[in-house]
Design an enzyme around this catalytic site. Structure first.
Site, mmCIF file in Angstrom:
data_model
loop_
_atom_site.group_PDB
_atom_site.id
_atom_site.type_symbol
_atom_site.label_atom_id
_atom_site.label_comp_id
_atom_site.label_asym_id
_atom_site.label_seq_id
_atom_site.Cartn_x
_atom_site.Cartn_y
_atom_site.Cartn_z
ATOM 1 N N ASP A 159 0.824 -1.213 0.000
ATOM 2 C CA ASP A 159 0.000 0.000 0.000
ATOM 3 C C ASP A 159 0.858 1.264 0.000
ATOM 4 O O ASP A 159 0.331 2.374 -0.040
ATOM 5 C CB ASP A 159 -0.906 0.028 1.244
ATOM 6 C CG ASP A 159 -2.131 -0.869 1.092
ATOM 7 O OD1 ASP A 159 -2.305 -1.412 -0.014
ATOM 8 O OD2 ASP A 159 -2.885 -1.024 2.060
ATOM 9 N N ASP B 62 -10.929 25.801 -40.578
ATOM 10 C CA ASP B 62 -10.349 24.586 -39.992
ATOM 11 C C ASP B 62 -11.289 23.979 -38.964
ATOM 12 O O ASP B 62 -11.503 22.763 -38.933
ATOM 13 C CB ASP B 62 -9.004 24.906 -39.322
ATOM 14 C CG ASP B 62 -7.937 25.241 -40.340
ATOM 15 O OD1 ASP B 62 -7.837 24.503 -41.332
ATOM 16 O OD2 ASP B 62 -7.216 26.232 -40.157
ATOM 17 N N GLY C 137 -8.401 15.391 -42.700
ATOM 18 C CA GLY C 137 -9.192 14.821 -43.792
ATOM 19 C C GLY C 137 -8.409 14.102 -44.866
ATOM 20 O O GLY C 137 -8.715 12.967 -45.213
ATOM 21 N N MET C 138 -7.360 14.741 -45.421
ATOM 22 C CA MET C 138 -6.657 14.163 -46.570
ATOM 23 C C MET C 138 -5.496 13.255 -46.171
ATOM 24 O O MET C 138 -4.910 12.589 -47.017
ATOM 25 C CB MET C 138 -6.107 15.301 -47.456
ATOM 26 C CG MET C 138 -7.178 16.048 -48.222
ATOM 27 S SD MET C 138 -8.080 14.969 -49.357
ATOM 28 C CE MET C 138 -6.797 14.587 -50.542
#
EC number: 1.3.7.7
Length: 508
Positions: free
Chosen positions: A36, A294, A429-430
C-alpha cells in the site's frame, strides 16, 4: 473493495496523502502493509519537484499483528517529530489496515503528548470513499482544525483585506495541470485587480490557514477537491465561493461575471465587460479559431468525453457550444457527483455514462466509433487499440501529462490550449487518402484492433490485401463489422468471400 487492474480514482488514503504532501512542512504517517506504500514512488516519478515526498509508512507486519500497532505507530510519530520538526503530522490508515479495527485516535492522543507538532488522524471512511472524496474531506478537516485552533488562541485574522481578494482552494500535488492552471488563474485575477490572499494546499503552510477569512471570496478551480472547505468557510464566516470553472471562452466569461457580482456587492460596482470583450475578440485565439474554416471542418463530427466531473462536463460544453462538435456520449467516473454532472451535460450530448468500470467505457467507445475521444490515460489506451485518436483531458494520467512547458486548461490561455488539443486529436481529412495513394514506401501492416486481448480470428492474405484497399477513414469500422459477422457465424479465418458476405448481411 474490488479487485481491478485499472482504477480511475485511487483508494482513500492516496487522497489524504496528496493533501499532506501538498502542504509545506507537513508529514504523513501511513499505517499500512507493504504494497500500500506506493505513493512515494508514484509522486516522485510523476511530479516535477525536487523535494522528497514527506510520507513515512508504518508497516503492518507479523510482529504488529501479534503485539498490536500502538507502540510502533506512536514511535514513528515521535521519531518523525524529532527528525523533521513538521508543523503537522497526519496519520492515515489504508483500506487494508482498517480491517484491524484499531483505535488509531487513541494512538494520536498519546503521540500528541510526546510531540511538539500537531497530530491529526484523517477522518475518512476508507471503505466508502475514493481518493477525490478523501482529499476533499481531509483538506476540510485540516482547515477546520487550524481555524478552531487560531480562534482559541485569539489570533484568527477576521479583518477583510482593503482591496478585493480571493483564496484559491484545491491546487494539489499530482493534479491534472494544476500548477499551470494556478498560474493562469493568478494572471486572470491580477488583470481583474483581485489580490490573491492564500492558495491552499499546494506550497502553503498550515500556519497561514488562520488568514483564510481575510479574503472577500473563495475560488474553487475543481469541484472534486475544495468544495467542502468552501462550504465550511461560507457557513462559519459567510464567505461566498465561486465554483463556476473558467474553462472555455463562454464559461470563463461566466466566471468573471460571477466575480464581478460578488465584488460589486461588497464595494462600489465594478464592470469587467470590456475586459471580457477584449480577451474574447482580440487576445484569445480560441474564439477566432472556432469560426475558422479549420474548425468548421470538425462540425458534426462525433466525439466521446470521459473523465472527472469538472473536466468532462466543461469539455463537453466546449465541444458542443464553441466548436459545433457532436458529443455522442459524455461520462464521468465521479459517481458521487452524478446528479450535478447530468444537470450540466444532458443538453449538450446524446447520452450520459456514469461508471468507474473501464470496460463499460471501452465497450461504449467500440459501439459508437467516434472520430475522436477526449478522456483519461485509459481512454488513450482504448483509442490506440481501436485506432481512434484521443486527447487527454483529465486525471488519471501518466508522465506525458505532467508537462514541463506552460499548458493550462483554465482561463483564456487554457481555451487556446484546448482548441489546439481538439483540432490535433482529429485525423486530418486528406492525411489517410494521401498515405493510401502515395504510400508505396509505407510498410505499416494492418493489424487487428480489438478490445479483446485474446482474439480468436485470423485474416487470410487475400483478406488483408482487400482490407488495405479500403480508405483508412472507414477501414476500422468495416474491419470490426466483418469480425463481428465472422464470430456470429463461427468463422475462424476471414477471407475476401467472408468480407463480401459480411457486407451483404449488413445491407439486408
Amino acid at each position: 473493495m474490488k479487485l481491478a487492474y485499472w482504477m480511475y480514482a485511487g483508494p482513500a488514503h492516496i487522497g489524504t496523502l496528496r493533501v499532506a504532501s501538498s502542504f509545506q512542512n507537513v508529514h504523513a504517517i501511513m499505517h499500512a502493509p507493504l504494497g500500500d506504500d506506493y505513493f512515494n514512488v508514484m509522486r516522485s516519478m510523476l511530479e516535477r519537484e525536487r523535494d522528497f515526498t514527506p510520507v513515512t509508512a508504518s508497516i503492518v507486519d507479523r510482529h504488529v499483528l501479534a503485539r498490536g500497532s500502538q507502540e510502533k505507530v506512536v514511535e514513528n510519530i515521535t521519531r518523525k517529530d524529532k527528525e523533521e520538526k513538521p508543523d503537522l503530522i497526519l496519520l492515515t490508515p489504508t483500506c487494508t489496515s482498517s480491517i484491524l479495527q484499531e483505535d488509531l485516535q487513541n494512538f494520536v492522543d498519546r503521540a500528541s503528548i510526546e510531540s511538539n507538532s500537531d497530530v491529526i488522524l484523517a477522518d475518512v471512511n476508507h471503505y466508502r470513499v475514493n481518493e477525490l472524496q478523501a482529499a476533499d474531506r481531509t483538506l476540510e478537516q485540516v482547515v477546520r482544525y487550524y481555524i478552531q485552533k487560531a480562534n482559541k488562541q485569539g489570533n484568527l485574522n477576521l479583518t477583510k483585506s482593503k482591496t478585493p481578494s480571493a483564496n484559491i482552494i484545491g491546487i494539489f500535488t499530482l493534479g491534472f495541470h494544476h500548477q499551470h492552471d494556478c498560474r493562469e488563474i493568478r494572471r486572470l485575477f491580477q488583470d481583474l485587480g483581485i489580490e490573491i490572499n492564500e492558495i491552499i494546499p499546494e506550497g502553503n503552510s498550515v500556519n497561514n490557514l488562520k488568514n483564510l477569512p481575510r479574503a472577500w471570496f473563495n475560488f474553487i478551480p475543481y469541484r472534486e477537491i475544495g468544495l467542502m472547505t468552501a462550504k465550511y468557510l461560507e457557513k462559519e464566516f459567510q464567505m461566498p465561493y465561486i465554483a463556476n470553472i473558467p474553462m472555455g471562452i463562454v464559461d470563463t466569461a461566466t466566471c468573471i461575471r460571477e466575480i464581478q457580482k460578488i465584488v460589486s456587492t461588497l464595494q462600489k460596482p465594478m464592470d469587467f465587460e470590456s475586459y471580457i470583450d477584449k480577451q474574447t475578440r482580440f487576445v484569445s485565439q480560441a474564439a477566432w479559431f472556432s469560426r475558422s474554416i479549420d474548425c468548421q471542418n470538425l462540425t458534426g463530427k462525433k466525439a466521446i468525453v470521459f473523465g472527472d466531473g469538472t473536466h468532462a462536463a466543461y469539455m463537453t460544453k466546449i465541444l458542443a457550444r464553441e466548436m459545433g462538435i457532436r458529443v455522442a456520449c459524455a461520462g464521468t467516473y465521479c459517481k458521487h457527483d452524478a446528479h450535478w454532472f447530468r444537470e450540466e451535460v444532458q443538453e449538450y450530448c446524446d447520452e450520459v455514462l456514469i461508471t468507474d468500470d473501464h470496460t463499460e467505457v471501452g465497450n461504449m467507445i467500440a459501439r459508437i466509433e467516434p472520430a475522436a475521444i477526449f478522456g483519461t490515460q485509459m481512454e488513450r489506451h482504448i483509442g490506440k487499440r481501436l485506432d481512434i485518436p484521443c486527447g487527454v483531458i483529465s486525471a488519471p494520467v501518466h508522465i506525458q501529462n505532467f508537462p514541463l512547458g506552460y499548458r493550462p486548461f483554465l482561463g483564456y490561455e487554457g481555451a487556446n490550449q484546448i482548441a489546439d488539443l481538439v483540432y490535433n486529436s482529429f485525423t486530418l481529412g486528406m492525411e489517410d487518402h494521401l498515405l493510401e495513394i502515395f504510400g508505396g514506401h509505407d510498410t505499416k501492416e494492418v493489424i487487428t484492433k480489438s478490445l479483446s486481448t485474446n482474439s480468436d480470428l485470423t485474416w487470410s492474405a487475400d483478406g488483408l490485401n482487400e482490407l488495405k484497399k479500403i480508405p483508412g477513414f472507414v477501414r476500422g469500422k468495416i474491419k470490426r463489422n466483418t469480425e463481428k459477422f465472422a464470430r456470429e457465424n463461427g468463422i475462424n479465418e476471414i477471407t475476401v468471400e467472408v468480407m463480401y458476405a459480411a457486407k451483404e448481411a449488413l445491407n439486408t
